[in-house]
Structure formats: structure tokens, C-alpha cells
Design a protein around this motif. Structure first.
Motif, PDB file in Angstrom:
ATOM      1  N   MET A 245      26.121   6.779  24.426  1.00 43.25           N
ATOM      2  CA  MET A 245      24.755   7.131  25.191  1.00 43.25           C
ATOM      3  C   MET A 245      25.334   7.931  26.533  1.00 43.25           C
ATOM      4  SD  MET A 245      21.886   5.715  26.783  1.00 43.25           S
ATOM      5  CE  MET A 245      20.631   4.700  25.484  1.00 43.25           C
ATOM      6  N   GLY A 246      25.543   9.238  26.346  1.00 47.01           N
ATOM      7  CA  GLY A 246      25.715  10.106  27.517  1.00 47.01           C
ATOM      8  C   GLY A 246      24.676  10.184  28.897  1.00 47.01           C
ATOM      9  N   ASN A 247      25.075  10.666  29.361  1.00 51.71           N
ATOM     10  CA  ASN A 247      23.664  10.998  30.578  1.00 51.71           C
ATOM     11  C   ASN A 247      22.713  12.222  30.416  1.00 51.71           C
ATOM     12  OD1 ASN A 247      24.853  10.006  32.337  1.00 51.71           O
ATOM     13  ND2 ASN A 247      26.463  11.468  32.878  1.00 51.71           N
ATOM     14  N   ASP A 248      22.698  12.266  29.355  1.00 54.03           N
ATOM     15  CA  ASP A 248      21.438  12.575  28.356  1.00 54.03           C
ATOM     16  C   ASP A 248      20.257  11.758  27.823  1.00 54.03           C
ATOM     17  OD1 ASP A 248      23.152  12.150  26.191  1.00 54.03           O
ATOM     18  OD2 ASP A 248      22.320  14.101  25.050  1.00 54.03           O
ATOM     19  N   PHE A 249      20.579  10.085  27.330  1.00 50.51           N
ATOM     20  CA  PHE A 249      20.510   9.180  26.956  1.00 50.51           C
ATOM     21  C   PHE A 249      19.843   9.609  25.405  1.00 50.51           C
ATOM     22  CE2 PHE A 249      18.829   9.685  31.320  1.00 50.51           C
ATOM     23  CZ  PHE A 249      19.789   8.537  32.227  1.00 50.51           C
ATOM     24  N   SER A 250      20.837  10.331  24.716  1.00 49.55           N
ATOM     25  CA  SER A 250      20.087  10.514  23.590  1.00 49.55           C
ATOM     26  C   SER A 250      21.598   9.744  23.052  1.00 49.55           C
ATOM     27  CB  SER A 250      20.229  11.902  22.604  1.00 49.55           C
ATOM     28  OG  SER A 250      20.575  12.211  21.253  1.00 49.55           O
ATOM     29  N   THR A 251      20.249   9.359  21.461  1.00 48.46           N
ATOM     30  CA  THR A 251      21.893   8.441  20.562  1.00 48.46           C
ATOM     31  C   THR A 251      20.935   8.307  19.271  1.00 48.46           C
ATOM     32  OG1 THR A 251      20.347   6.485  20.562  1.00 48.46           O
ATOM     33  CG2 THR A 251      22.297   6.244  21.747  1.00 48.46           C
ATOM     34  N   ARG A 252      21.539   8.716  18.324  1.00 49.85           N
ATOM     35  CA  ARG A 252      20.768  10.032  16.609  1.00 49.85           C
ATOM     36  C   ARG A 252      22.128   8.841  16.177  1.00 49.85           C
ATOM     37  NH1 ARG A 252      21.566  14.923  19.645  1.00 49.85           N
ATOM     38  NH2 ARG A 252      22.828  16.316  18.178  1.00 49.85           N
ATOM     39  N   ARG A 253      21.493   9.519  14.617  1.00 49.19           N
ATOM     40  CA  ARG A 253      22.840   9.163  13.522  1.00 49.19           C
ATOM     41  C   ARG A 253      22.114   9.872  12.446  1.00 49.19           C
ATOM     42  NH1 ARG A 253      22.763   4.598   9.900  1.00 49.19           N
ATOM     43  NH2 ARG A 253      20.594   3.835   9.624  1.00 49.19           N
ATOM     44  N   SER A 254      22.531  10.377  11.613  1.00 54.03           N
ATOM     45  CA  SER A 254      22.159  11.347  10.181  1.00 54.03           C
ATOM     46  C   SER A 254      23.018  10.782   9.227  1.00 54.03           C
ATOM     47  CB  SER A 254      22.719  12.427  10.441  1.00 54.03           C
ATOM     48  OG  SER A 254      22.756  13.665  11.446  1.00 54.03           O
TER      49      SER A 254
ATOM     50  N   ASN B 214      29.514   5.431  28.277  1.00 55.04           N
ATOM     51  CA  ASN B 214      28.887   5.451  27.665  1.00 55.04           C
ATOM     52  C   ASN B 214      28.757   4.596  25.836  1.00 55.04           C
ATOM     53  OD1 ASN B 214      28.831   7.944  28.134  1.00 55.04           O
ATOM     54  ND2 ASN B 214      29.234   9.515  26.502  1.00 55.04           N
ATOM     55  N   THR B 215      30.033   4.092  26.263  1.00 59.02           N
ATOM     56  CA  THR B 215      29.742   2.911  25.239  1.00 59.02           C
ATOM     57  C   THR B 215      28.935   1.473  25.887  1.00 59.02           C
ATOM     58  OG1 THR B 215      31.979   2.419  25.714  1.00 59.02           O
ATOM     59  CG2 THR B 215      31.823   3.352  23.417  1.00 59.02           C
ATOM     60  N   GLN B 216      29.422   1.598  27.029  1.00 62.74           N
ATOM     61  CA  GLN B 216      28.541   0.530  28.689  1.00 62.74           C
ATOM     62  C   GLN B 216      27.050   0.633  27.960  1.00 62.74           C
ATOM     63  OE1 GLN B 216      30.385  -2.453  29.151  1.00 62.74           O
ATOM     64  NE2 GLN B 216      31.731  -1.065  27.729  1.00 62.74           N
ATOM     65  N   ASN B 217      27.004   1.957  28.488  1.00 60.81           N
ATOM     66  CA  ASN B 217      25.327   2.144  28.171  1.00 60.81           C
ATOM     67  C   ASN B 217      23.982   1.557  27.195  1.00 60.81           C
ATOM     68  OD1 ASN B 217      25.201   3.470  30.617  1.00 60.81           O
ATOM     69  ND2 ASN B 217      25.945   5.921  29.978  1.00 60.81           N
ATOM     70  N   LEU B 218      25.039   1.536  26.021  1.00 61.78           N
ATOM     71  CA  LEU B 218      24.691   1.168  25.023  1.00 61.78           C
ATOM     72  C   LEU B 218      24.066   0.024  25.039  1.00 61.78           C
ATOM     73  CD1 LEU B 218      26.965   2.212  22.367  1.00 61.78           C
ATOM     74  CD2 LEU B 218      24.745   3.249  22.678  1.00 61.78           C
ATOM     75  N   TYR B 219      24.390  -1.144  25.698  1.00 57.59           N
ATOM     76  CA  TYR B 219      23.936  -2.383  26.096  1.00 57.59           C
ATOM     77  C   TYR B 219      23.704  -2.912  27.811  1.00 57.59           C
ATOM     78  CZ  TYR B 219      27.908  -2.234  22.356  1.00 57.59           C
ATOM     79  OH  TYR B 219      28.258  -2.195  21.311  1.00 57.59           O
ATOM     80  N   GLN B 220      23.096  -1.844  28.081  1.00 55.68           N
ATOM     81  CA  GLN B 220      22.484  -1.632  29.532  1.00 55.68           C
ATOM     82  C   GLN B 220      20.820  -3.287  29.615  1.00 55.68           C
ATOM     83  OE1 GLN B 220      20.130   1.409  30.002  1.00 55.68           O
ATOM     84  NE2 GLN B 220      22.309   2.693  31.032  1.00 55.68           N
TER      85      GLN B 220
END
Length: 798
Positions: free
Chosen positions: A506-515, A661-667
Motif C-alpha cells: 500500500m503506497g501513498n495513494d492508500f490503494s489496494t486492489r486486484r483483478s 508499502n509492504t509494511q503499510n499492509l499491517y498497520q
């Protein structure tokens, strides 16, 4: 009565201090944890008729396990509203960032494409306009923050805003201004536009094979009842999802308890944030209840201290109690007097505790990423809860010891030989205190170990020294990538450049998505995660190629080729079978390579089947990745951002390293860990305060015994061992109780992670060592002082 109570409190300053501080810290902790839990439980409940609002999701059970999905096809919502009698309103919700322009201002807006029913279903506060604001296709709704940024005013009804769509600016009329989304809203946005204005809507409006948005509904009457709803829409599901159901039957899918292979369900919108179905980005459903449990345990420890110390101190008041009884005081009078003293202590502790909570809250918010306010406590329901809890604490912690002390024998009280039979109760409470503390110590060790494991576990790609740049709006994404490649090719410290439609972490746009795409191959349905990448992606990410080759610009046909991960290859029969074959993905795609599995999602999820493609006609790239070789990460990031600003002067979102980014997934996990660690520290502190005071009172009652033992030849070390062993024994018993309970609870918590540690014996050994060390340290000085006292002074009164 209060004057007498205050005088008695003042006489026992040390004991009163321990009573007050221990309880104040516990109450401050409990208030903050209660505010946190209340906030998590309050998500989305501010909407009118919230019990009637639900989010649609599907459930199926293919061979690999149960699948829940909130992504729906464009024709679904209108048909559902038209054909299901119990549904009053329905709206599709699609996420998208758009560029808005007014005058010389161009701003990026977090936008939701929705249907006209959206504002009838969800009641975000309307500052200007009304709930009919989206009735016309050319309308737009802004939130307060975006209105102020664009117009410097909220009074903008009827004014025009331009929207960048497909490279052209289109006018929209502002018809409403909403208050900014509350912090406890699952939906956050700056603007709303009609779903029909969504790019590619015309091509997708009748297609059932493209699922890319959520659907919310509002029932005509009564609460959302998922079981009832699933049965009501079963005919609808069988009609419109006939092919999906047939494919599940053919491919070994399982039926649910109602005999359905594929079913539609509703989750109440208020339950979405804490859903355990894997469809939300919130914490675990148990998170707020764990917080309340920790708060309760801390208060219990403080109350146990209060009772223990009150009973242990009763011997010092024997003559006072006996004298009062002789002068005509009844048991009731004494109970009331003693309880009044306890009430005053608790009241002072409450005042100090609330002050502590108020002072700590800003720092807590900063560290835990919350926006809690003390005013959230000032609601009738919460004030009643606070009052009831406080009265309960005073009745239990003060009332019980008062009743026991007041019932002592008058003759024994006057002689100073009365004993309140409470040693068993004191031992039980001490054991429970340390059982809770040890349980929390084990929890802290396990959680910290799991977080450390997630931070350091190899992910199948090299996240070190890779910069992620969100491209954003206002520039053609493919052009942006090519221009960045050209600029960065001049820099010797840049090792590789590529791009993808999704970020890693999760970067600074706070977006996580998948297709996710599905396709039929040899009469079997397959599902795969799909990622649009660009050339050099494997090199940039350092992903291992197991077989075949990477995408190559020299092969023009590679735009119709795919690379599969190991999971996808095995799902289709193995590497040897699928490599070099064409699969029915994006028409006909040639499998040119197989890569090793890598964690493109967080570690709560197993690695799922994945297909990589460089086909620019399916998705555009949204993130540029730059691998650097540098000794100064900060300087390299600044250089890349400077180059990016030249390529895209309108860029607003900062670049970041994939490590971050990877650490942001575990806030949320780190937040949970922080709360448990603080709770553990508080529990240990309060337990030790109680143990310290209890040891002091116990040793004071055994002064003469110590003197006699010294006269008879006992050494200081023997006396320290004698005085300490009873307390250490209680801690050992506490460990034996806490250890299996801690294993059971933490093993259950770890099941939320597909990739997790195993609970090891050393974690319990470390917890036992910490508990014993803390307990020994707490009582050691007091026992040493008692053992060193001259027996002449100890026996002087005899």
C-alpha cells in the motif's frame, strides 16, 4: 461521615496512594480502550435506517475453498431492484480517481460512480442541496473539503465543474455539497457522479462476465436478514448465474447448507467494517471485543488489588473497629463508614484516571492512527455505562472488604488479635492477577514474533531498493512510463524500470486492489488473479522464472501472451502441460513462462493463481517501479521524484519504497500489537503495585517471627527465601493456569494468517521468566530489609 473517611484516608497515605494510583491507571486505560472499541463498533451506524441497509456479496465453494466476493456485474443492481419485492433501493458503487477543474484549479478527487438511489440509501449529512441531487446524469456532488478547495465556498449549487474523461473535459453541474465523510465511515470520497458516466459503461452495461463494483441495497421494511434474503433471491440467482452454477457443478464445486452452488447474500452495512469474510479492509471482528476484554482485565486487576490491600490492612484497624462497636456502632454503620472511605478513594481515582486519559489521548491518537475525542464519551449511553461501571467497582472493591472487616469479633478486635479470614481469597486474586499478566506477556511475545516474521519473510520478490510511483490522473499512463524510462536511462544508479496496474503493498495513494478473471478451458472453469505489467517487470522485482521466458519487445506477439505463476500452472495440470499452450484468457493467450509464487497480497492470504500480461488493451499501467542501486535511499527517492515532477508536473501523490508499502499492509496489526503491549505493561505495573503493598503488609505482620528466627540462627538468605517463597509459589500457579489459555487464544489468533509462525516453548519460558523476575524484583527489597532488621528491635515489645 465524609470528614471521618477523609481523615482515615489521610492517616494511611502510602496505602491510599497505591489504591488511588493503581485504580486511576486502570480506569484511564479502560476509558481509552473503551473509546477505541466503541469507535470500531460504530462504523457506518450514523446512516438513517442503518439496520435496513446491506452490502451485496456472492458465495461459492469451488474445489479450492469457500469464496466470498463483493464485485458485481453492471446489469445486476437494476434487475435486482426491479425483480425482488423486498428491495426498496439499490445502487452500484465504483471507485475511481478523477481530475476536476474550475477556473485555473485542477484537483484530483477520490470519486464514487453511483446510482440515483445512493443518497436515499446512505444519509451522509447534506450541507447544500438535497437527496435528489443525482437524479440527472450531468450532475455532480462534492464533499465540503473539495468544494472549499475548488471554489473557496460551500454555496456553489448550480455552478459548473469540468471532469477529465477519456482525455477530454466534460462539464458537470454541482447539485449538492456533503459534509466530509466521518472517520467511522467505510466509504470515503470527495465527489459523486452517476454510474452511467463511468468510462466503458456502454461496453459493460449488459455484460455479466465483468465484475468490478460493489452494490448496496435498502430493504423496504425490517432489518437485513441474510438467510431470508438468500432464499428470496435464489430464483433470481439461478436465472442470471446459470452458467456459473453449471461450471461449479462440472468442476467439483460444493453446495452450501441450502443446496446452492452459487448464492447472493447481504451483510448489514454496520457489520461490513469488522467482517471476517475477507471482503473488507478493517480489523478482525474480534478486535473491539479483545480491547474491551483487555480493559476489563486491567480493571479486574486493579479491583483485586483494592480488595487484597483492604483486607490485608484490616489488622491495623482492629482496635478502631472494636472501639466503635463498643460505643454502639452497628455492623451497618461500620460497613457504610468503610465503604464511604472506599468510595472516596474510587472517586479520586476516577478523577485522576479521566484526567490521565484526557492527557494521554492525543499521543495515543498519534501513535495508533486514531482520531478519538473525549467528547465521544459524553453521550447518554456511554455516561450511563461509565456511571454503572464506577458504582460496580466501588461496590465490589470497597463493599466486600468493608463487610468482612465490620463483621470481625468485638473482643478480638479490642485485643488486636482479630483476623479476617481472607488469605485464601487474597491468594486467589493474586493468582488471577498474575495469570492475566502472564497471558498478556505471552500474547505480546507471539504478536511481536508474528509481526517480525511478516516484516522479514521472503515474499518471492525483492522489495529492497524499489521505488513505487503512483501515476495518477492528468497524464497518459503509457506515455508517462515511456518518458520516465527515457529520463531514468541516463542515470547509472537506476538498474531497471517497469510498471503494473496494481501496486505492491500500500503506497501513498492508500490503494489496494486486484483483478480476477475467469475463463473456460477444456470444459473446466478457471479463476485467476490478473495483473497488467510492462516489460522488465520480473527484472525490476527480481522474481524467479521457473520455466520458459520473460516478455520480450522483440516478440510482437507477446502482447497476446501471458506468464503464469506456479499456483496457476499447477491448477491447469502442471508446468509441463501448460507451458507453450494457448489458454482462453483475453481471447487466446500463449503461455510463454512460469514464475515462482510470490506474495502479491498480504500474508493473511495464501498465494493465489496469477496471470501476468503486457496487453495494453485490457488495463493501463497505474504504477511505475524503479529499481535503484544506492547507498543513500532518501537521496535516490528525492532524485526519482524530481525526475517524475518533470515528466508529470501535476503529480500530487508521493513515491515510496516497496519496503514501506509492504509494511503499510499491517498497520492494523501493529496497532493491535501496540495496544496489547501497553495493556500488558499496565497490567504488570498494577499487579506489581499490589504485590509490593501486600508483601509490605505481610512482612510487617511477621516482624516478631523474623526476629525469633534470627535469634535461633536463621541467615538473611534463609529469611529472604522464607518470605519470598509464598509469593513466588503464587506466580508459578498463575503461570500453570495462564500458559494453556494463552496457547489456545493465540493459536486461534494466528489462524487469521495464511503465513504464520508456530508457537514455541521458549515463548512460554520467556513469559515465565519475565513474570518471576518482575515478582521477585517487586518483593526482594522489602524482604531484604525485613531480614536485615536487628532482632532486638523486632522483639522489643515482648
Amino acid at each position: 461521615m465524609f470528614k471521618i473517611a477523609w481523615r482515615n484516608i489521610s492517616k494511611a497515605k502510602s496505602l491510599s496512594f497505591i489504591h488511588i494510583i493503581g485504580l486511576a491507571i486502570a480506569l484511564a486505560s479502560a476509558v481509552i480502550l473503551f473509546l477505541t472499541a466503541s469507535f470500531e463498533l460504530s462504523y457506518d451506524n450514523f446512516h438513517k435506517d442503518v439496520d435496513r441497509i446491506g452490502l451485496l456479496y456472492s458465495k461459492s465453494q469451488p474445489e479450492r475453498g469457500v469464496n466470498y466476493n463483493t464485485s458485481m456485474a453492471a446489469p445486476l443492481a437494476p434487475l435486482l431492484k426491479a425483480q425482488i419485492p423486498s428491495i426498496a433501493s439499490a445502487s452500484r458503487i465504483a471507485n475511481s480517481n478523477v481530475i476536476l477543474r474550475h477556473g485555473d484549479k485542477e484537483l484530483e478527487s477520490s470519486n464514487k460512480f453511483v446510482d440515483r438511489d445512493f443518497m436515499d440509501i446512505l444519509t451522509f449529512p447534506i450541507l447544500e442541496g438535497n437527496e435528489k441531487a443525482l437524479n440527472d446524469l450531468g450532475n455532480i456532488v462534492l464533499d465540503e473539503a473539495m468544494a472549499m478547495r475548488l471554489f473557496n465556498s460551500k454555496d456553489i449549487i448550480g455552478k459548473q465543474v469540468e471532469v477529465l474523461s477519456d482525455g477530454a473535459w466534460s462539464p458537470r453541474t454541482v447539485t449538492a455539497v456533503l459534509a466530509s465523510s466521518p472517520t467511522n465511515s467505510s466509504l470515503r470520497f470527495n465527489s459523486l457522479m452517476r454510474f452511467e458516466q463511468r468510462p466503458n459503461y456502454a461496453a459493460e452495461k449488459d455484460r455479466w462476465d465483468i465484475v468490478n463494483h460493489d452494490v448496496i441495497v435498502k430493504m423496504k421494511a425490517g432489518k437485513v436478514d441474510d438467510e431470508k434474503f438468500a432464499k428470496e433471491v435464489s430464483g433470481f440467482t439461478n436465472q442470471y448465474f446459470k452458467e456459473t452454477i453449471e461450471n461449479l457443478k462440472r468442476d467439483g464445486g460444493q453446495q452450501d447448507q441450502n443446496g446452492a452452488y452459487y448464492s447472493l447474500h447481504l451483510i448489514p452495512i454496520a457489520d461490513f467494517h469488522l467482517s471476517n469474510l475477507g471482503i473488507a479492509n478493517g480489523p478482525s471482528a474480534s478486535f473491539p471485543w479483545i480491547l474491551l476484554g483487555i480493559a476489563g482485565l486491567i480493571v479486574f486487576i486493579a479491583c483485586s488489588n483494592f480488595i487484597n490491600l483492604s483486607l490485608a490492612n484490616s489488622l491495623l484497624r482492629n482496635k478502631e473497629i472494636g472501639t466503635r462497636k463498643t460505643l454502639g456502632a452497628t455492623v451497618k454503620n461500620l460497613v457504610v463508614q468503610l465503604w464511604t472511605e472506599a468510595f472516596l478513594l474510587c472517586l479520586i481515582a476516577l478523577g485522576i484516571g479521566l484526567l490521565l486519559a484526557y492527557l494521554i489521548l492525543p499521543e495515543y491518537n498519534a501513535n495508533m492512527n486514531y482520531k478519538l475525542g473525549f467528547q465521544q464519551l459524553l453521550t447518554p449511553a456511554k455516561l450511563i455505562w461509565l456511571l454503572v461501571t464506577f458504582l460496580g467497582i466501588t461496590l465490589i472493591a470497597g463493599g466486600y472488604p468493608a463487610w468482612r472487616i465490620a463483621n470481625s469479633n468485638i473482643i478480638h478486635s479490642l485485643k488486636g488479635t482479630a483476623k479476617v479470614k481472607s488469605s485464601r481469597l487474597r491468594n486467589i486474586l493474586t493468582v488471577l492477577q498474575f495469570s492475566i499478566a502472564i497471558l498478556l506477556i505471552v500474547a505480546t511475545i507471539v504478536i511481536s514474533s508474528q509481526l517480525n516474521y511478516m516484516a522479514n519473510r521472503p515474499l518471492g520478490y525483492n522489495k529492497t531498493e524499489v521505488i513505487s510511483i503512483p501515476i495518477g490522473n492528468g497524464i497518459n499512463h503509457e506515455d508517462a512510463l515511456n518518458r520516465m524510462r527515457a529520463e531514468l536511462a541516463k542515470e547509472s544508479w537506476v538498474k531497471a524500470v517497469s510498471a503494473a496496474d496494481v501496486n505492491m503493498g500500500m503506497g501513498n495513494d492508500f490503494s489496494t486492489r486486484r483483478s480476477v478473471f475467469g475463463f473456460n478451458q477444456e470444459n473446466k472453469e478457471y479463476t485467476t488473479n490478473y495483473m497488467r505489467i510492462d516489460y522488465d517487470y520480473l527484472k525490476t522485482m527480481d522474481i524467479k522464472l521457473l520455466a520458459g521466458r520473460d516478455f520480450d519487445r522483440q516478440f510482437a506477439t507477446d502482447s497476446n501472451s501471458v506468464i503464469l505463476n506456479k499456483q496457476m500452472a499447477e491448477q491447469m495440470g502442471g508446468i509441463e502441460k501448460v507451458l507453450g499452450q494457448r489458454i482462453n484468457l483475453n481471447g487466446q493467450s500463449l503461455v510463454i513462462g512460469i514464475i515462482d509464487d510470490f506474495n502479491f497480497q498480504d500474508l493473511r492470504k495464501k498465494v493465489e493463481p496469477l496471470s501476468l500480461s503486457v496487453n495494453p488493451h485490457v488495463f493501463t499501467v497505474d504504477y511505475i517501479f524503479v529499481r535503484v542501486n544506492t547507498q543513500d535511499l532518501k537521496a535516490s527517492l528525492a532524485k526519482v521524484e524530481s525526475i517524475w515532477k518533470k515528466v508529470n508536473p501535476k503529480a500530487e501523490i508521493a513515491a515510496s519504497y516497496l519496503d514501506e508499502n509492504t509494511q503499510n499492509l499491517y498497520q492494523s496489526d501493529r496497532r493491535f500489537s501496540g495496544i496489547v503491549m501497553v495493556g500488558t505493561g499496565i497490567a504488570i505495573l498494577i499487579s506489581c503495585m499490589g504485590l509490593f503493598a501486600l508483601a509490605l503488609l505481610t512482612i510487617n505482620r511477621r516482624v516478631k517471627e523474623i526476629g525469633i528466627r534470627k535469634v535461633l540462627g536463621s541467615s538473611v538468605s534463609n529469611l529472604i527465601l522464607l518470605l519470598s517463597k509464598d509469593f513466588i509459589k503464587l506466580v508459578v500457579i498463575a503461570f500453570l493456569i495462564a500458559a494453556p489459555l494463552a496457547w489456545f487464544i493465540m493459536n486461534g489468533w494466528l489462524q487469521e494468517y495464511a503465513f504464520r509462525i508456530d508457537i514455541q516453548w521458549w515463548m512460554f519460558a520467556l513469559a515465565a521468566l519475565i513474570a518471576l523476575t518482575i515478582a521477585w524484583s517487586t518483593i526482594a527489597w522489602q524482604t531484604f530489609r525485613a531480614a536485615r532488621v536487628n532482632p532486638v528491635d523486632s522483639l522489643r515489645d515482648e
